[in-house]
Design a protein around this motif. Structure first.
Motif, PDB file in Angstrom:
ATOM      1  N   VAL A  97       0.786  -1.237   0.003  1.00 47.67           N
ATOM      2  CA  VAL A  97       0.063  -0.303   0.013  1.00 47.67           C
ATOM      3  C   VAL A  97       0.855   1.311   0.016  1.00 47.67           C
ATOM      4  CG1 VAL A  97      -1.651   1.433   1.230  1.00 47.67           C
ATOM      5  CG2 VAL A  97      -2.087  -1.024   1.081  1.00 47.67           C
ATOM      6  N   GLU A  98       1.950   1.283   0.624  1.00 45.63           N
ATOM      7  CA  GLU A  98       2.958   2.291   0.747  1.00 45.63           C
ATOM      8  C   GLU A  98       3.398   2.523  -0.598  1.00 45.63           C
ATOM      9  OE1 GLU A  98       6.613   4.025   3.320  1.00 45.63           O
ATOM     10  OE2 GLU A  98       5.933   2.111   3.756  1.00 45.63           O
ATOM     11  N   VAL A  99       4.014   1.596  -1.467  1.00 45.91           N
ATOM     12  CA  VAL A  99       4.500   1.574  -2.632  1.00 45.91           C
ATOM     13  C   VAL A  99       3.394   2.376  -3.773  1.00 45.91           C
ATOM     14  CG1 VAL A  99       5.427   0.462  -4.635  1.00 45.91           C
ATOM     15  CG2 VAL A  99       6.140  -0.008  -2.571  1.00 45.91           C
ATOM     16  N   TYR A 100       2.241   1.762  -3.563  1.00 47.17           N
ATOM     17  CA  TYR A 100       1.232   2.276  -4.248  1.00 47.17           C
ATOM     18  C   TYR A 100       0.905   3.870  -3.911  1.00 47.17           C
ATOM     19  CZ  TYR A 100      -3.672   3.248  -5.731  1.00 47.17           C
ATOM     20  OH  TYR A 100      -4.835   3.584  -6.251  1.00 47.17           O
ATOM     21  N   ALA A 110       0.732  15.962  -9.778  1.00 44.84           N
ATOM     22  CA  ALA A 110       1.099  16.553 -11.127  1.00 44.84           C
ATOM     23  C   ALA A 110      -0.231  17.379 -11.774  1.00 44.84           C
ATOM     24  CB  ALA A 110       1.587  15.913 -11.929  1.00 44.84           C
ATOM     25  N   HIS A 111      -1.467  16.934 -11.354  1.00 42.74           N
ATOM     26  CA  HIS A 111      -2.838  17.552 -11.818  1.00 42.74           C
ATOM     27  C   HIS A 111      -3.559  18.228 -10.770  1.00 42.74           C
ATOM     28  CE1 HIS A 111      -1.656  13.995 -14.530  1.00 42.74           C
ATOM     29  NE2 HIS A 111      -2.422  14.611 -15.556  1.00 42.74           N
ATOM     30  N   GLY A 112      -2.928  18.529  -9.794  1.00 45.83           N
ATOM     31  CA  GLY A 112      -3.352  19.612  -8.798  1.00 45.83           C
ATOM     32  C   GLY A 112      -4.372  18.803  -7.534  1.00 45.83           C
ATOM     33  N   GLN A 113      -4.117  17.521  -7.915  1.00 46.95           N
ATOM     34  CA  GLN A 113      -4.984  16.697  -6.490  1.00 46.95           C
ATOM     35  C   GLN A 113      -4.168  16.322  -5.430  1.00 46.95           C
ATOM     36  OE1 GLN A 113      -5.275  15.163  -9.836  1.00 46.95           O
ATOM     37  NE2 GLN A 113      -7.214  16.585 -10.361  1.00 46.95           N
ATOM     38  N   ILE A 114      -4.587  16.116  -4.307  1.00 52.63           N
ATOM     39  CA  ILE A 114      -3.877  15.612  -3.144  1.00 52.63           C
ATOM     40  C   ILE A 114      -4.519  14.381  -2.652  1.00 52.63           C
ATOM     41  CG2 ILE A 114      -3.347  15.964  -0.704  1.00 52.63           C
ATOM     42  CD1 ILE A 114      -3.043  18.954  -1.349  1.00 52.63           C
ATOM     43  N   THR A 115      -3.662  13.274  -2.510  1.00 52.66           N
ATOM     44  CA  THR A 115      -4.289  12.028  -2.271  1.00 52.66           C
ATOM     45  C   THR A 115      -3.397  11.465  -1.096  1.00 52.66           C
ATOM     46  OG1 THR A 115      -2.553  10.641  -3.634  1.00 52.66           O
ATOM     47  CG2 THR A 115      -5.065  11.597  -4.403  1.00 52.66           C
ATOM     48  N   ASN A 116      -4.107  10.355  -0.217  1.00 53.96           N
ATOM     49  CA  ASN A 116      -3.506   9.845   0.817  1.00 53.96           C
ATOM     50  C   ASN A 116      -4.129   8.474   0.925  1.00 53.96           C
ATOM     51  OD1 ASN A 116      -1.594   9.260   3.130  1.00 53.96           O
ATOM     52  ND2 ASN A 116      -3.239   9.666   4.478  1.00 53.96           N
ATOM     53  N   VAL A 117      -3.211   7.529   1.069  1.00 51.89           N
ATOM     54  CA  VAL A 117      -3.692   5.998   1.044  1.00 51.89           C
ATOM     55  C   VAL A 117      -2.945   5.278   2.059  1.00 51.89           C
ATOM     56  CG1 VAL A 117      -4.172   3.925  -0.161  1.00 51.89           C
ATOM     57  CG2 VAL A 117      -4.245   6.074  -1.518  1.00 51.89           C
ATOM     58  N   SER A 118      -3.733   4.672   2.909  1.00 51.00           N
ATOM     59  CA  SER A 118      -2.954   4.026   4.300  1.00 51.00           C
ATOM     60  C   SER A 118      -3.824   2.840   4.654  1.00 51.00           C
ATOM     61  CB  SER A 118      -2.485   4.955   5.269  1.00 51.00           C
ATOM     62  OG  SER A 118      -3.803   5.471   5.965  1.00 51.00           O
ATOM     63  N   VAL A 119      -3.118   1.786   5.460  1.00 44.62           N
ATOM     64  CA  VAL A 119      -3.796   0.665   5.798  1.00 44.62           C
ATOM     65  C   VAL A 119      -4.450   1.157   7.232  1.00 44.62           C
ATOM     66  CG1 VAL A 119      -3.716  -1.833   6.869  1.00 44.62           C
ATOM     67  CG2 VAL A 119      -2.332  -0.878   4.539  1.00 44.62           C
ATOM     68  N   ALA A 120      -5.716   1.419   7.372  1.00 44.88           N
ATOM     69  CA  ALA A 120      -6.076   1.639   8.708  1.00 44.88           C
ATOM     70  C   ALA A 120      -6.211   0.395   9.618  1.00 44.88           C
ATOM     71  CB  ALA A 120      -7.647   1.999   8.400  1.00 44.88           C
ATOM     72  N   ARG A 121      -6.439  -0.800   9.272  1.00 42.40           N
ATOM     73  CA  ARG A 121      -6.149  -1.860  10.032  1.00 42.40           C
ATOM     74  C   ARG A 121      -6.199  -3.153   9.464  1.00 42.40           C
ATOM     75  NH1 ARG A 121     -11.545  -2.675  13.916  1.00 42.40           N
ATOM     76  NH2 ARG A 121     -10.302  -4.477  14.205  1.00 42.40           N
ATOM     77  N   THR A 122      -5.887  -4.146   9.994  1.00 40.21           N
ATOM     78  CA  THR A 122      -5.870  -5.630   9.590  1.00 40.21           C
ATOM     79  C   THR A 122      -6.469  -6.501  10.691  1.00 40.21           C
ATOM     80  OG1 THR A 122      -3.462  -6.237  10.402  1.00 40.21           O
ATOM     81  CG2 THR A 122      -3.860  -5.402   8.151  1.00 40.21           C
ATOM     82  N   TYR A 275      -7.713 -12.093   8.228  1.00 40.21           N
ATOM     83  CA  TYR A 275      -9.079 -12.330   7.728  1.00 40.21           C
ATOM     84  C   TYR A 275      -9.580 -11.116   6.823  1.00 40.21           C
ATOM     85  CZ  TYR A 275     -13.873 -12.978   7.964  1.00 40.21           C
ATOM     86  OH  TYR A 275     -15.495 -13.261   7.488  1.00 40.21           O
ATOM     87  N   SER A 276      -9.242 -10.002   7.019  1.00 36.29           N
ATOM     88  CA  SER A 276      -9.497  -8.869   6.156  1.00 36.29           C
ATOM     89  C   SER A 276      -8.620  -7.797   6.408  1.00 36.29           C
ATOM     90  CB  SER A 276     -11.042  -8.580   6.494  1.00 36.29           C
ATOM     91  OG  SER A 276     -11.174  -8.051   7.914  1.00 36.29           O
ATOM     92  N   MET A 277      -8.706  -6.621   5.646  1.00 36.58           N
ATOM     93  CA  MET A 277      -8.133  -5.444   6.306  1.00 36.58           C
ATOM     94  C   MET A 277      -8.872  -4.148   5.449  1.00 36.58           C
ATOM     95  SD  MET A 277      -4.900  -4.790   3.345  1.00 36.58           S
ATOM     96  CE  MET A 277      -4.844  -4.813   1.562  1.00 36.58           C
ATOM     97  N   GLU A 278      -8.496  -3.150   5.951  1.00 37.85           N
ATOM     98  CA  GLU A 278      -9.534  -1.783   5.615  1.00 37.85           C
ATOM     99  C   GLU A 278      -8.196  -0.632   5.338  1.00 37.85           C
ATOM    100  OE1 GLU A 278     -11.571  -0.874   9.064  1.00 37.85           O
ATOM    101  OE2 GLU A 278     -12.796  -2.860   8.986  1.00 37.85           O
ATOM    102  N   VAL A 279      -8.457  -0.194   4.240  1.00 41.13           N
ATOM    103  CA  VAL A 279      -7.591   0.838   3.530  1.00 41.13           C
ATOM    104  C   VAL A 279      -8.323   2.137   3.508  1.00 41.13           C
ATOM    105  CG1 VAL A 279      -6.292   1.624   1.656  1.00 41.13           C
ATOM    106  CG2 VAL A 279      -6.377  -0.899   2.416  1.00 41.13           C
ATOM    107  N   ASP A 280      -7.824   3.146   4.202  1.00 44.76           N
ATOM    108  CA  ASP A 280      -8.628   4.593   4.067  1.00 44.76           C
ATOM    109  C   ASP A 280      -7.833   5.278   3.038  1.00 44.76           C
ATOM    110  OD1 ASP A 280      -9.860   3.885   6.215  1.00 44.76           O
ATOM    111  OD2 ASP A 280      -8.522   5.055   7.663  1.00 44.76           O
ATOM    112  N   ARG A 295     -12.684  -2.008   2.277  1.00 42.72           N
ATOM    113  CA  ARG A 295     -12.535  -3.106   2.904  1.00 42.72           C
ATOM    114  C   ARG A 295     -12.410  -4.559   2.176  1.00 42.72           C
ATOM    115  NH1 ARG A 295     -13.890  -5.148   8.072  1.00 42.72           N
ATOM    116  NH2 ARG A 295     -14.324  -7.645   7.908  1.00 42.72           N
ATOM    117  N   VAL A 296     -11.225  -5.154   2.564  1.00 33.89           N
ATOM    118  CA  VAL A 296     -10.998  -6.310   1.578  1.00 33.89           C
ATOM    119  C   VAL A 296     -11.141  -7.663   2.470  1.00 33.89           C
ATOM    120  CG1 VAL A 296      -9.025  -7.496   0.222  1.00 33.89           C
ATOM    121  CG2 VAL A 296      -9.184  -5.186   0.233  1.00 33.89           C
ATOM    122  N   GLY A 297     -11.996  -8.597   2.080  1.00 35.03           N
ATOM    123  CA  GLY A 297     -12.239  -9.791   3.007  1.00 35.03           C
ATOM    124  C   GLY A 297     -13.006 -10.672   1.806  1.00 35.03           C
TER     125      GLY A 297
END
Length: 303
Positions: A97-100, A110-122, A275-280, A295-297
């Motif tokens: 997820v960090e690499v992505y 580069a197109h004017g957007q701000i994004t953030n992606v992180s694993v909230a919990r497993t 069992y699952s993970m949640e990505v914010d 949510r991935v499960g």
């Protein structure tokens, strides 16, 4: 004799009235033109804003879909590469997820957007599988907990392959306690009967099975036929999954649960998993603020 020639002051008054009407008409025309320009400008601005908002919303949804695909792929890869090692599983999904995130944040910026992606919990889980024997424990217990503190499950299946003594007691699978929910399998020497007791209400799933068959709790089927009574939605977790009279039948079982293996489960029968993970995820642009959780499960079914 009366003077029939027009008087000069009378013509002056008529001229002035005509000029006033002409000026008034011209002013009205200018006002109408100005009003039309204002309305056209408002419509154009509204259309432009709508197009801009729609485009940003589409971009945010596309980013959500891409993130969901990445999360599912990372989850699957982690289990292919590190099955049984929960620490390694956690490191793998978080690194992916960090690499992505590092790759996409530069592209979006580069197109004017701000994004953030992180694993909230497993969420930890366990796969318990036994493909050789009866439904009793390896230590010889007939009544025993296969899994404890269960909240949900991806997979839960019994393959019944034999019944040595037709006069024996029923095989039971109990969720929580027998007053709340249990499934039982009985054999009269020629056919099997599968039924479910849900808080005192008993339903027969099938009573015509004569050979080997499968009870699939996740799919809600007995021998491939639907049985709605197998649904564990009404059982509030966490609960224990328990076999009773396990040695009366031979067969296999497998389950993937959001819980832990019972104390009688051997190391060879259990595999630690996520069992699952949640990505914010966050997607910000000048015109849109978007937050969501992926949510991935795989195959998840609440029970």
């Amino acid at each position: 004799m009366a003077d029939l020639r027009p008087r000069a002051d009378r013509w002056d008054r008529r001229d002035r009235r005509g000029q006033m009407i002409l000026v008034g008409a011209f002013a009205l025309a200018v006002a109408f033109v100005a009003l039309a320009l204002v309305m056209n400008a408002a419509i154009y601005t509204e259309n432009l804003a709508t197009r801009s908002e729609s485009a940003e919303t589409a971009n945010a949804h596309a980013f959500h879909r891409a993130t969901a695909t990445m999360a599912a792929d990372s989850f699957r890869y982690a289990h292919d590469a590190h099955s049984g090692d929960r620490d390694a599983l956690n490191r793998s999904v978080r690194d992916s997820v960090e690499v992505y995130y590092n790759a996409t944040r530069r592209q979006q910026a580069a197109h004017g957007q701000i994004t953030n992606v992180s694993v909230a919990r497993t969420n930890p889980g366990v796969n318990v599988t036994d493909t050789d024997g009866t439904f009793g424990s390896d230590s010889g217990l007939d009544d025993w907990d296969v899994a404890t503190d269960v909240r949900q499950f991806h997979t839960f299946r019994l393959d019944v392959k034999g019944w040595p003594d037709p006069d024996s007691d029923d095989l039971q699978v109990v969720a929580g306690d027998s007053e709340t929910w249990f499934m039982n399998v009985s054999h009269d020497g020629s056919s099997y009967t599968v039924g479910v007791n849900d808080s005192g209400t008993y339903s027969v799933c099938d009573s015509t099975i004569t050979g080997d068959f499968t009870v699939d709790f996740a799919a809600g089927t007995v021998d491939g036929d639907d049985c709605d009574a197998l649904d564990l939605e009404g059982v509030s977790g966490p609960y224990d999954l328990r076999f009773e009279n396990g040695s009366v039948a031979s067969g296999d079982y497998t389950m993937v649960v959001d819980g832990t293996a019972g104390s009688e489960v051997t190391d060879a029968q259990k595999t630690e998993i996520l069992y699952s993970m949640e990505v914010d995820l966050v997607y910000w642009s000048p015109d849109l603020r978007y937050r969501s959780t992926v949510r991935v499960g795989p195959g998840e079914r609440r029970g």
